[in-house]
Design a protein around this motif. Sequence first.
Motif, PDB file in Angstrom:
ATOM      1  N   LYS A  78      32.033  -3.265  14.410  1.00 17.21           N
ATOM      2  CA  LYS A  78      31.382  -2.708  15.587  1.00 17.21           C
ATOM      3  C   LYS A  78      32.409  -1.944  16.409  1.00 17.21           C
ATOM      4  O   LYS A  78      33.613  -2.176  16.296  1.00 17.21           O
ATOM      5  CB  LYS A  78      30.757  -3.837  16.407  1.00 17.21           C
ATOM      6  N   THR A  79      31.953  -1.051  17.235  1.00 16.55           N
ATOM      7  CA  THR A  79      32.879  -0.182  17.976  1.00 16.55           C
ATOM      8  C   THR A  79      33.096  -0.615  19.423  1.00 16.55           C
ATOM      9  O   THR A  79      33.898  -0.002  20.125  1.00 16.55           O
ATOM     10  CB  THR A  79      32.353   1.265  17.980  1.00 16.55           C
ATOM     11  N   GLY A  80      32.422  -1.655  19.862  1.00 13.51           N
ATOM     12  CA  GLY A  80      32.530  -2.076  21.263  1.00 13.51           C
ATOM     13  C   GLY A  80      33.961  -2.295  21.731  1.00 13.51           C
ATOM     14  O   GLY A  80      34.338  -1.859  22.827  1.00 13.51           O
ATOM     15  N   PHE A  81      34.779  -2.941  20.899  1.00  9.87           N
ATOM     16  CA  PHE A  81      36.158  -3.239  21.299  1.00  9.87           C
ATOM     17  C   PHE A  81      36.976  -1.961  21.477  1.00  9.87           C
ATOM     18  O   PHE A  81      37.877  -1.903  22.326  1.00  9.87           O
ATOM     19  CB  PHE A  81      36.824  -4.183  20.288  1.00  9.87           C
ATOM     20  N   HIS A 131      35.674   1.012  22.442  1.00  4.87           N
ATOM     21  CA  HIS A 131      35.206   1.607  23.700  1.00  4.87           C
ATOM     22  C   HIS A 131      35.839   0.903  24.896  1.00  4.87           C
ATOM     23  O   HIS A 131      36.247   1.553  25.870  1.00  4.87           O
ATOM     24  CB  HIS A 131      33.683   1.536  23.790  1.00  4.87           C
ATOM     25  N   ILE A 132      35.918  -0.431  24.826  1.00  7.46           N
ATOM     26  CA  ILE A 132      36.544  -1.193  25.912  1.00  7.46           C
ATOM     27  C   ILE A 132      37.998  -0.765  26.083  1.00  7.46           C
ATOM     28  O   ILE A 132      38.462  -0.483  27.186  1.00  7.46           O
ATOM     29  CB  ILE A 132      36.461  -2.712  25.635  1.00  7.46           C
ATOM     30  N   GLY A 172      31.876  -9.080  14.644  1.00  9.56           N
ATOM     31  CA  GLY A 172      30.926  -9.750  15.516  1.00  9.56           C
ATOM     32  C   GLY A 172      30.226 -10.928  14.852  1.00  9.56           C
ATOM     33  O   GLY A 172      29.704 -11.804  15.520  1.00  9.56           O
ATOM     34  N   LEU A 210      27.583  -4.727  28.281  1.00  9.36           N
ATOM     35  CA  LEU A 210      28.680  -5.651  27.991  1.00  9.36           C
ATOM     36  C   LEU A 210      30.026  -4.932  28.030  1.00  9.36           C
ATOM     37  O   LEU A 210      30.990  -5.434  28.607  1.00  9.36           O
ATOM     38  CB  LEU A 210      28.475  -6.327  26.630  1.00  9.36           C
ATOM     39  N   VAL A 211      30.095  -3.738  27.428  1.00 11.43           N
ATOM     40  CA  VAL A 211      31.347  -2.980  27.436  1.00 11.43           C
ATOM     41  C   VAL A 211      31.789  -2.719  28.873  1.00 11.43           C
ATOM     42  O   VAL A 211      32.950  -2.941  29.238  1.00 11.43           O
ATOM     43  CB  VAL A 211      31.193  -1.645  26.663  1.00 11.43           C
ATOM     44  N   GLU A 212      30.865  -2.269  29.702  1.00 14.40           N
ATOM     45  CA  GLU A 212      31.189  -1.964  31.094  1.00 14.40           C
ATOM     46  C   GLU A 212      31.655  -3.215  31.842  1.00 14.40           C
ATOM     47  O   GLU A 212      32.585  -3.156  32.658  1.00 14.40           O
ATOM     48  CB  GLU A 212      29.972  -1.358  31.797  1.00 14.40           C
ATOM     49  N   LYS A 246      22.784  -6.908  24.880  1.00 16.58           N
ATOM     50  CA  LYS A 246      24.088  -6.290  24.658  1.00 16.58           C
ATOM     51  C   LYS A 246      24.359  -5.118  25.599  1.00 16.58           C
ATOM     52  O   LYS A 246      25.463  -4.622  25.667  1.00 16.58           O
ATOM     53  CB  LYS A 246      24.199  -5.843  23.209  1.00 16.58           C
ATOM     54  N   SER A 247      23.332  -4.666  26.306  1.00 15.52           N
ATOM     55  CA  SER A 247      23.520  -3.519  27.189  1.00 15.52           C
ATOM     56  C   SER A 247      24.426  -3.903  28.350  1.00 15.52           C
ATOM     57  O   SER A 247      24.271  -4.945  28.960  1.00 15.52           O
ATOM     58  CB  SER A 247      22.167  -3.040  27.722  1.00 15.52           C
TER      59      SER A 247
END
Length: 195
Positions: free
Chosen positions: A132-135, A137-138, A123, A101-103, A98-99
Amino acid sequence: MNKVPENIPRRRGKWMASFASKMLNLTGWSVTGDFPQHRKFIIAVGPHTSNWDFLVGCAVMLKFRVKIKILAKDGLFFWPMSSLMHYLGAIPVARGQKSGLVEQIVERFNQEEQMILGLAPEGTRTSGKALKTGFLHIAHQANIPVMPVNLNFKLKQVELLPAVSISSDIDRELEQFIQYFDYQCAKNPQINSTG
């Protein structure tokens, strides 16, 4: 209502759009709200408690001929499934890796003139998983809005809610997003992803 703005990326396939529309009508599903006037944005769909969520979402995507990228576990990209996944706009993601992925997704948004990313913030539909917070951050890093979509299985409605801008206060934004999804109207309401 439900008119798709011209600046939104579109997919081909009038026949598939007609088929998806008929399937939604036959099963009693309707769509409320409108797509936003943005070239780039994220669609956050919830609550995610069933495989039916994906099928309903795909039917709506095909009905309106909107080109949406989705994140899918790389295990689904095998023949003949891989052809279907590519047709649906899926981007393969390794669950254990998962490292970065946001970037990667932010960079993809920066490179594209038009792009919509659809995802389920949980997810997974497994019981007990929080958003989750990824979306978020994106969206913040790419400076794009997020359109919440609530799946209401009680009324059989896909509710397109107004797109919102995301600030740097991700914790506060996450608390707000939990309010957009009505877990009592999920396919399996006993699965509460907020806690």
